[in-house]
Design a protein around this motif. Structure first.
Motif, PDB file in Angstrom:
ATOM      1  N   LEU A   2     -15.831  -9.515  10.895  1.00 54.99           N
ATOM      2  CA  LEU A   2     -14.431  -9.876  11.018  1.00 54.99           C
ATOM      3  C   LEU A   2     -14.199 -10.640  12.304  1.00 54.99           C
ATOM      4  CD1 LEU A   2     -12.639  -6.613   9.874  1.00 54.99           C
ATOM      5  CD2 LEU A   2     -12.836  -8.762   8.643  1.00 54.99           C
ATOM      6  N   ARG A   3     -13.371 -11.683  12.223  1.00 58.34           N
ATOM      7  CA  ARG A   3     -13.036 -12.476  13.398  1.00 58.34           C
ATOM      8  C   ARG A   3     -11.920 -11.809  14.183  1.00 58.34           C
ATOM      9  NH1 ARG A   3     -14.973 -17.811  13.514  1.00 58.34           N
ATOM     10  NH2 ARG A   3     -16.811 -17.865  12.212  1.00 58.34           N
ATOM     11  N   LEU A  70      -5.239  -9.452   5.730  1.00 60.55           N
ATOM     12  CA  LEU A  70      -4.738 -10.726   6.235  1.00 60.55           C
ATOM     13  C   LEU A  70      -5.764 -11.432   7.109  1.00 60.55           C
ATOM     14  CD1 LEU A  70      -1.006  -9.893   7.031  1.00 60.55           C
ATOM     15  CD2 LEU A  70      -2.011 -10.844   4.947  1.00 60.55           C
ATOM     16  N   LYS A  71      -6.982 -10.892   7.201  1.00 60.16           N
ATOM     17  CA  LYS A  71      -8.055 -11.519   7.977  1.00 60.16           C
ATOM     18  C   LYS A  71      -9.236 -11.930   7.101  1.00 60.16           C
ATOM     19  CE  LYS A  71      -6.405 -11.226  12.202  1.00 60.16           C
ATOM     20  NZ  LYS A  71      -6.137 -12.450  12.996  1.00 60.16           N
ATOM     21  N   MET A  72      -9.448 -11.231   5.998  1.00 64.22           N
ATOM     22  CA  MET A  72     -10.626 -11.471   5.170  1.00 64.22           C
ATOM     23  C   MET A  72     -10.288 -12.371   3.982  1.00 64.22           C
ATOM     24  SD  MET A  72     -12.377  -7.673   5.259  1.00 64.22           S
ATOM     25  CE  MET A  72     -13.950  -8.299   4.637  1.00 64.22           C
ATOM     26  N   TRP A  73     -11.329 -12.747   3.242  1.00 62.32           N
ATOM     27  CA  TRP A  73     -11.151 -13.532   2.024  1.00 62.32           C
ATOM     28  C   TRP A  73     -10.784 -12.605   0.875  1.00 62.32           C
ATOM     29  CZ3 TRP A  73     -10.895 -18.687   1.839  1.00 62.32           C
ATOM     30  CH2 TRP A  73     -11.422 -19.412   2.921  1.00 62.32           C
ATOM     31  N   LEU A  74      -9.758 -12.965   0.119  1.00 65.99           N
ATOM     32  CA  LEU A  74      -9.262 -12.171  -0.994  1.00 65.99           C
ATOM     33  C   LEU A  74      -9.425 -12.956  -2.291  1.00 65.99           C
ATOM     34  CD1 LEU A  74      -5.879 -11.006   0.592  1.00 65.99           C
ATOM     35  CD2 LEU A  74      -8.116  -9.887   0.774  1.00 65.99           C
ATOM     36  N   CYS A  75     -10.026 -12.339  -3.290  1.00 64.69           N
ATOM     37  CA  CYS A  75     -10.139 -12.998  -4.594  1.00 64.69           C
ATOM     38  C   CYS A  75      -8.812 -12.886  -5.324  1.00 64.69           C
ATOM     39  CB  CYS A  75     -11.248 -12.373  -5.426  1.00 64.69           C
ATOM     40  SG  CYS A  75     -11.463 -13.175  -7.039  1.00 64.69           S
ATOM     41  N   VAL A  76      -8.293 -14.035  -5.779  1.00 64.86           N
ATOM     42  CA  VAL A  76      -7.018 -14.042  -6.500  1.00 64.86           C
ATOM     43  C   VAL A  76      -7.198 -14.186  -8.007  1.00 64.86           C
ATOM     44  CG1 VAL A  76      -5.729 -14.915  -4.532  1.00 64.86           C
ATOM     45  CG2 VAL A  76      -6.711 -16.537  -6.165  1.00 64.86           C
ATOM     46  N   PHE A 181     -10.805 -17.699  -3.926  1.00 68.07           N
ATOM     47  CA  PHE A 181     -10.513 -16.824  -2.797  1.00 68.07           C
ATOM     48  C   PHE A 181      -9.540 -17.525  -1.860  1.00 68.07           C
ATOM     49  CE2 PHE A 181     -14.385 -15.055  -4.377  1.00 68.07           C
ATOM     50  CZ  PHE A 181     -14.492 -13.755  -3.921  1.00 68.07           C
ATOM     51  N   VAL A 182      -8.673 -16.726  -1.229  1.00 63.58           N
ATOM     52  CA  VAL A 182      -7.788 -17.247  -0.193  1.00 63.58           C
ATOM     53  C   VAL A 182      -7.957 -16.410   1.064  1.00 63.58           C
ATOM     54  CG1 VAL A 182      -6.100 -18.095  -1.870  1.00 63.58           C
ATOM     55  CG2 VAL A 182      -5.796 -15.820  -0.850  1.00 63.58           C
ATOM     56  N   SER A 183      -7.633 -17.014   2.201  1.00 66.91           N
ATOM     57  CA  SER A 183      -7.600 -16.285   3.467  1.00 66.91           C
ATOM     58  C   SER A 183      -6.382 -16.739   4.255  1.00 66.91           C
ATOM     59  CB  SER A 183      -8.871 -16.524   4.283  1.00 66.91           C
ATOM     60  OG  SER A 183      -8.770 -15.883   5.552  1.00 66.91           O
ATOM     61  N   PHE A 184      -5.638 -15.781   4.762  1.00 64.19           N
ATOM     62  CA  PHE A 184      -4.474 -16.084   5.598  1.00 64.19           C
ATOM     63  C   PHE A 184      -4.873 -16.345   7.046  1.00 64.19           C
ATOM     64  CE2 PHE A 184      -2.732 -13.669   2.045  1.00 64.19           C
ATOM     65  CZ  PHE A 184      -1.645 -14.439   1.689  1.00 64.19           C
ATOM     66  N   ASP A 185      -6.159 -16.177   7.357  1.00 70.70           N
ATOM     67  CA  ASP A 185      -6.640 -16.350   8.724  1.00 70.70           C
ATOM     68  C   ASP A 185      -7.283 -17.726   8.881  1.00 70.70           C
ATOM     69  OD1 ASP A 185      -7.651 -16.189  11.261  1.00 70.70           O
ATOM     70  OD2 ASP A 185      -9.076 -14.574  10.837  1.00 70.70           O
ATOM     71  N   PRO A 186      -6.678 -18.631   9.636  1.00 70.25           N
ATOM     72  CA  PRO A 186      -7.276 -19.967   9.801  1.00 70.25           C
ATOM     73  C   PRO A 186      -8.602 -19.935  10.536  1.00 70.25           C
ATOM     74  CG  PRO A 186      -5.430 -19.672  11.303  1.00 70.25           C
ATOM     75  CD  PRO A 186      -5.408 -18.496  10.379  1.00 70.25           C
ATOM     76  N   ASP A 187      -8.914 -18.830  11.221  1.00 73.17           N
ATOM     77  CA  ASP A 187     -10.164 -18.733  11.977  1.00 73.17           C
ATOM     78  C   ASP A 187     -11.243 -17.937  11.265  1.00 73.17           C
ATOM     79  OD1 ASP A 187      -9.105 -20.161  14.191  1.00 73.17           O
ATOM     80  OD2 ASP A 187      -8.079 -18.349  14.869  1.00 73.17           O
ATOM     81  N   CYS A 194     -19.640 -15.772   4.526  1.00 70.32           N
ATOM     82  CA  CYS A 194     -19.376 -14.348   4.338  1.00 70.32           C
ATOM     83  C   CYS A 194     -20.168 -13.758   3.177  1.00 70.32           C
ATOM     84  CB  CYS A 194     -17.884 -14.125   4.105  1.00 70.32           C
ATOM     85  SG  CYS A 194     -16.838 -14.560   5.510  1.00 70.32           S
ATOM     86  N   LEU A 195     -20.338 -14.531   2.100  1.00 68.79           N
ATOM     87  CA  LEU A 195     -20.977 -14.014   0.891  1.00 68.79           C
ATOM     88  C   LEU A 195     -22.445 -14.388   0.787  1.00 68.79           C
ATOM     89  CD1 LEU A 195     -18.143 -14.611  -1.740  1.00 68.79           C
ATOM     90  CD2 LEU A 195     -18.505 -12.682  -0.191  1.00 68.79           C
TER      91      LEU A 195
END
Length: 414
Positions: A2-3, A70-76, A181-187, A194-195
């Motif tokens: 995690l960043r 809100l930091k990691m990648w989430l599968c939608v 996947f989406v991530s709300f964290d630009p960093d 990750c995968l």
């Protein structure tokens, strides 16, 4: 890994008082005792599952949203659900809402579900299609499928107003094997990074599969209880009488763990070719699978809460969306080969019905577990040997949440 959030790295948080003396910041109260954390982090044969607070404390739940979701990648969902321009998915986590849609150019993009005028929520349905633009229901600002502002009624009366300054806010969006996947964290690190440690599932051709069925559930249980239940079959003989005749609860192979996942295979019983009510199907296996894959079902949890199940003839996913410490929404998708879907007699109900029954049994026991961990009397026992994957998940969770749980504002998330 995690960043860290912006400004966290390299900042001690110390300050000087009026005399120039350095004053260290006070630590926040611990949300989970060090003894409880260390009990789960022991070697597997000595470790204990997590205690009650992570499943019931709203403060911990809020910290999970900020630190994990809100930091990691989430599968939608799968890209086959966005087959045409204007098709969209909407997902919510915490106070955030994201729109994922296919543009006129075929590109899949993600945007905050927030109008740039005064913040109004734009879309409400989890799945849908917008004909040519996204129109705000408040003042009719309209956005193209690429997120650009198209029209803003009467705003030409506002001096210096420029439509190009008010596109929808972008959200990072990437695909992996056909999953969005989406991530709300630009960093956040790139999704592929990750995968990278996952086993190679390319032989399943998941990017070519199509959506055959979906089902959404809302349950009165913490999201982690769902993940943990998915990771073990110790509960199967008691709770899933229809499952053991198809895949024995002790048929699991080696369990795997990585920085962003855990899981492993289970074997189909002799005479069974897939996970259906009868263990049989008229569908052909996914083309390109080897003999071992035709006898196995691969179960993986991609953190934080994307459950991926690869069967010989279809793929099943569960995406878990936390709503409160004691409530979750779970979206299930069944994916099939184009050849199977194109058949005039295509009927996914043998797989869907089997897993719908299994899901309902799982949700019932998860809700019962939620009631139990609410009790102040709850003290965890020991992991059973079939619960190795839960041990992996619990330890990932504690590592990732260490700073939030310990109250140490100078710690890090590993």
């Amino acid at each position: 890994m995690l960043r860290k959030s912006p400004g966290e790295a390299g900042s001690s948080g110390s300050r000087a008082d009026d005399s120039g003396k350095v004053v260290l910041p006070e630590s926040k109260p611990s949300l989970l005792s060090l003894a409880d954390i260390e009990a789960t982090r022991r070697p597997f044969v000595e470790a204990r599952p997590m205690p009650g607070p992570p499943y019931r404390d709203p403060r911990i739940f809020s910290a999970e949203i900020e630190t994990l979701f809100l930091k990691m990648w989430l599968c939608v969902g799968h890209q086959s659900g966005l087959s045409s321009p204007g098709d969209y998915l909407m997902r919510e986590v915490g106070t955030e809402s994201v729109i994922v849609l296919r543009g006129d150019d075929g590109t899949i993009r993600a945007f905050h579900n927030v109008c740039r005028h005064r913040g109004t929520r734009l879309l409400d349905d989890a799945v849908g299609t917008v004909p040519a633009c996204i129109s705000c229901p408040y003042h009719s600002w309209a956005y193209g499928l690429d997120g650009k502002l198209l029209t803003a009624p009467l705003m030409d009366e506002v001096e210096g107003f420029d439509k190009t300054d008010y596109a929808l806010g972008p959200v990072r969006c990437e695909t992996w094997n056909g999953f969005i996947f989406v991530s709300f964290d630009p960093d956040a690190a790139a999704l592929t990074e990750c995968l990278a440690g996952l086993p190679d599932f390319s032989r399943f051709g998941m990017e070519r599969l199509g959506l055959g069925a979906t089902h959404e559930y809302e349950i009165a249980a913490n999201w982690k209880l769902v993940c943990e239940n998915y990771g073990e079959c110790y509960h199967c003989p008691t709770n899933h009488p229809q499952l053991n005749p198809v895949s024995h609860f002790r048929s699991g192979g080696d369990s795997f763990e990585g920085d962003y996942f855990c899981g492993g295979p289970m074997r189909l019983n002799d005479g069974c070719v897939t996970m259906t009510v009868t263990g049989q199907t008229t569908r052909d296996p996914i083309e390109g699978l080897g003999p071992d894959d035709l006898r196995l079902v691969h179960y993986f949890n991609i953190y934080p809460a994307f459950l991926l199940s690869l069967h010989p003839d279809y793929v099943l996913t569960h995406t878990i969306w936390p709503v409160a410490a004691d409530r979750s929404v779970i979206r299930c998708e069944w994916l099939f080969t184009p050849r199977a879907i194109a058949r005039s007699d295509f009927d996914p109900s043998d797989a869907v019905d089997f897993w719908h029954v299994t899901n309902e049994q799982d949700w019932a026991i998860c809700e019962r577990a939620q009631k139990g961990v609410q009790s102040r009397s709850y003290r965890p026992g020991r992991y059973q040997s079939l619960e190795k994957t839960i041990y992996f998940f619990d330890n990932w969770y504690l590592r990732s949440m260490e700073t939030a749980l310990s109250g140490n504002c100078n710690g890090n998330n590993g």
